[in-house]
Design a protein around this motif. Structure first.
Motif, PDB file in Angstrom:
ATOM      1  N   LYS A 132     -17.897  15.847   4.955  1.00 19.69           N
ATOM      2  CA  LYS A 132     -18.332  17.244   5.033  1.00 19.69           C
ATOM      3  C   LYS A 132     -17.866  17.934   3.760  1.00 19.69           C
ATOM      4  O   LYS A 132     -16.677  17.922   3.450  1.00 19.69           O
ATOM      5  CB  LYS A 132     -17.740  17.937   6.253  1.00 19.69           C
TER       6      LYS A 132
ATOM      7  N   ARG B 137     -13.859  17.010   3.604  1.00 18.11           N
ATOM      8  CA  ARG B 137     -13.117  16.314   4.657  1.00 18.11           C
ATOM      9  C   ARG B 137     -13.972  15.144   5.104  1.00 18.11           C
ATOM     10  O   ARG B 137     -15.200  15.225   5.111  1.00 18.11           O
ATOM     11  CB  ARG B 137     -12.866  17.224   5.863  1.00 18.11           C
TER      12      ARG B 137
ATOM     13  N   THR C 240     -23.685  11.672   6.737  1.00 15.81           N
ATOM     14  CA  THR C 240     -23.136  10.596   7.558  1.00 15.81           C
ATOM     15  C   THR C 240     -23.970   9.331   7.380  1.00 15.81           C
ATOM     16  O   THR C 240     -24.997   9.349   6.725  1.00 15.81           O
ATOM     17  CB  THR C 240     -23.103  10.985   9.052  1.00 15.81           C
TER      18      THR C 240
ATOM     19  N   GLY D 203     -19.227  11.999  13.194  1.00 17.48           N
ATOM     20  CA  GLY D 203     -19.920  13.213  12.780  1.00 17.48           C
ATOM     21  C   GLY D 203     -19.091  14.481  12.796  1.00 17.48           C
ATOM     22  O   GLY D 203     -19.572  15.543  12.415  1.00 17.48           O
ATOM     23  N   THR D 204     -17.835  14.408  13.231  1.00 22.31           N
ATOM     24  CA  THR D 204     -16.962  15.580  13.319  1.00 22.31           C
ATOM     25  C   THR D 204     -15.906  15.510  12.224  1.00 22.31           C
ATOM     26  O   THR D 204     -15.267  14.473  12.034  1.00 22.31           O
ATOM     27  CB  THR D 204     -16.273  15.636  14.695  1.00 22.31           C
ATOM     28  N   GLU D 205     -15.707  16.624  11.508  1.00 21.71           N
ATOM     29  CA  GLU D 205     -14.752  16.621  10.402  1.00 21.71           C
ATOM     30  C   GLU D 205     -13.324  16.408  10.890  1.00 21.71           C
ATOM     31  O   GLU D 205     -12.934  16.869  11.948  1.00 21.71           O
ATOM     32  CB  GLU D 205     -14.842  17.921   9.610  1.00 21.71           C
ATOM     33  N   ASN D 206     -12.557  15.674  10.100  1.00 24.00           N
ATOM     34  CA  ASN D 206     -11.150  15.441  10.369  1.00 24.00           C
ATOM     35  C   ASN D 206     -10.357  16.460   9.560  1.00 24.00           C
ATOM     36  O   ASN D 206     -10.265  16.353   8.343  1.00 24.00           O
ATOM     37  CB  ASN D 206     -10.756  14.016   9.974  1.00 24.00           C
ATOM     38  N   SER D 207      -9.795  17.455  10.231  1.00 26.97           N
ATOM     39  CA  SER D 207      -9.040  18.511   9.551  1.00 26.97           C
ATOM     40  C   SER D 207      -7.529  18.354   9.733  1.00 26.97           C
ATOM     41  O   SER D 207      -6.778  19.291   9.511  1.00 26.97           O
ATOM     42  CB  SER D 207      -9.496  19.888  10.036  1.00 26.97           C
TER      43      SER D 207
ATOM     44  N   THR E 108     -15.552  12.625   7.973  1.00 28.69           N
ATOM     45  CA  THR E 108     -15.983  12.818   9.353  1.00 28.69           C
ATOM     46  C   THR E 108     -15.767  11.533  10.149  1.00 28.69           C
ATOM     47  O   THR E 108     -15.828  10.431   9.611  1.00 28.69           O
ATOM     48  CB  THR E 108     -17.465  13.236   9.449  1.00 28.69           C
ATOM     49  N   GLN E 109     -15.501  11.733  11.423  1.00 26.83           N
ATOM     50  CA  GLN E 109     -15.369  10.652  12.386  1.00 26.83           C
ATOM     51  C   GLN E 109     -16.337  10.979  13.513  1.00 26.83           C
ATOM     52  O   GLN E 109     -16.242  12.056  14.109  1.00 26.83           O
ATOM     53  CB  GLN E 109     -13.945  10.571  12.915  1.00 26.83           C
TER      54      GLN E 109
ATOM     55  N   THR F 292     -22.971  18.130   5.620  1.00 27.13           N
ATOM     56  CA  THR F 292     -22.393  16.921   6.195  1.00 27.13           C
ATOM     57  C   THR F 292     -23.349  15.759   5.961  1.00 27.13           C
ATOM     58  O   THR F 292     -24.518  15.843   6.310  1.00 27.13           O
ATOM     59  CB  THR F 292     -22.121  17.092   7.702  1.00 27.13           C
TER      60      THR F 292
END
Length: 177
Positions: free
Chosen positions: A157, A49, A21, A54-58, A51-52, A19
């Motif tokens: 990511k 994918r 960022t 720091g979290t992946e947008n799946s 990230t928003q 990842t």
């Protein structure tokens, strides 16, 4: 005059994903360079994918158009919807990569409109890799992708669709104008 600002980098071995960022509203465009990317599992496809925070947008809101310049046959392209490349939960960066390659896949991903929550995020991808299978030919892939959501994206990511990343070097820059 434009300049590059390094946002994030990683050299990895035997990990599930990477990842990167650091995209903020201070930059219009970011670019990810990757090299020596080898899968642990033969025939794995490199994917990503956004990230928003720091979290992946799946979410299944990715759409992609792909073309393959090939050394073994005619140029191949798709129209997005007819090959199932709309409504996907990730973006394909490569086709099936050979796990015995010593040089691995390499390429770049240009990301635009990422940090603007009023815009959808775009990616332009250029990559090359050694295919899996008996012929193990050099392939190229040129594609464009979009996350069809108006949301602020802060990174990316990168992962294989099966197995780990045996090795790889990744760096993300912002293009500052």
């Amino acid at each position: 005059m434009s300049s590059l600002v390094k946002l994030s980098e990683a050299s990895v071995s035997n990990v599930g994903s990477v990842t990167l960022t650091g995209i903020t509203s201070a930059f219009n465009v970011a670019v990810v360079y990757y090299s020596n990317v080898v899968p642990a599992t033969d025939s794995a496809d490199l994917s990503f994918r956004f990230t928003q925070s720091g979290t992946e947008n799946s979410n299944s809101n990715y759409q992609q158009l792909v073309s393959y310049p090939r050394s073994d046959r005619s140029f191949i392209t798709n129209a997005g919807d007819n090959l199932g490349l709309a409504g996907r939960d990730k973006v394909g960066v490569t086709g099936s990569i050979h796990d015995g390659s010593t040089s691995g896949g390499m390429g770049q991903i240009y990301i635009s409109s990422a940090a603007d929550s009023a815009e959808i995020t775009y990616a332009n991808i250029e990559t090359s890799y050694v295919s899996s299978g008996g012929t193990q030919i050099l392939l190229g892939q040129v594609s464009g992708a979009v996350l069809k959501e108006t949301t602020a994206v802060d990174g990316i990511k990168i992962f294989f669709d099966s197995g780990n990343i045996t090795s790889g070097d990744f760096v993300m820059y912002a293009i500052k104008e």
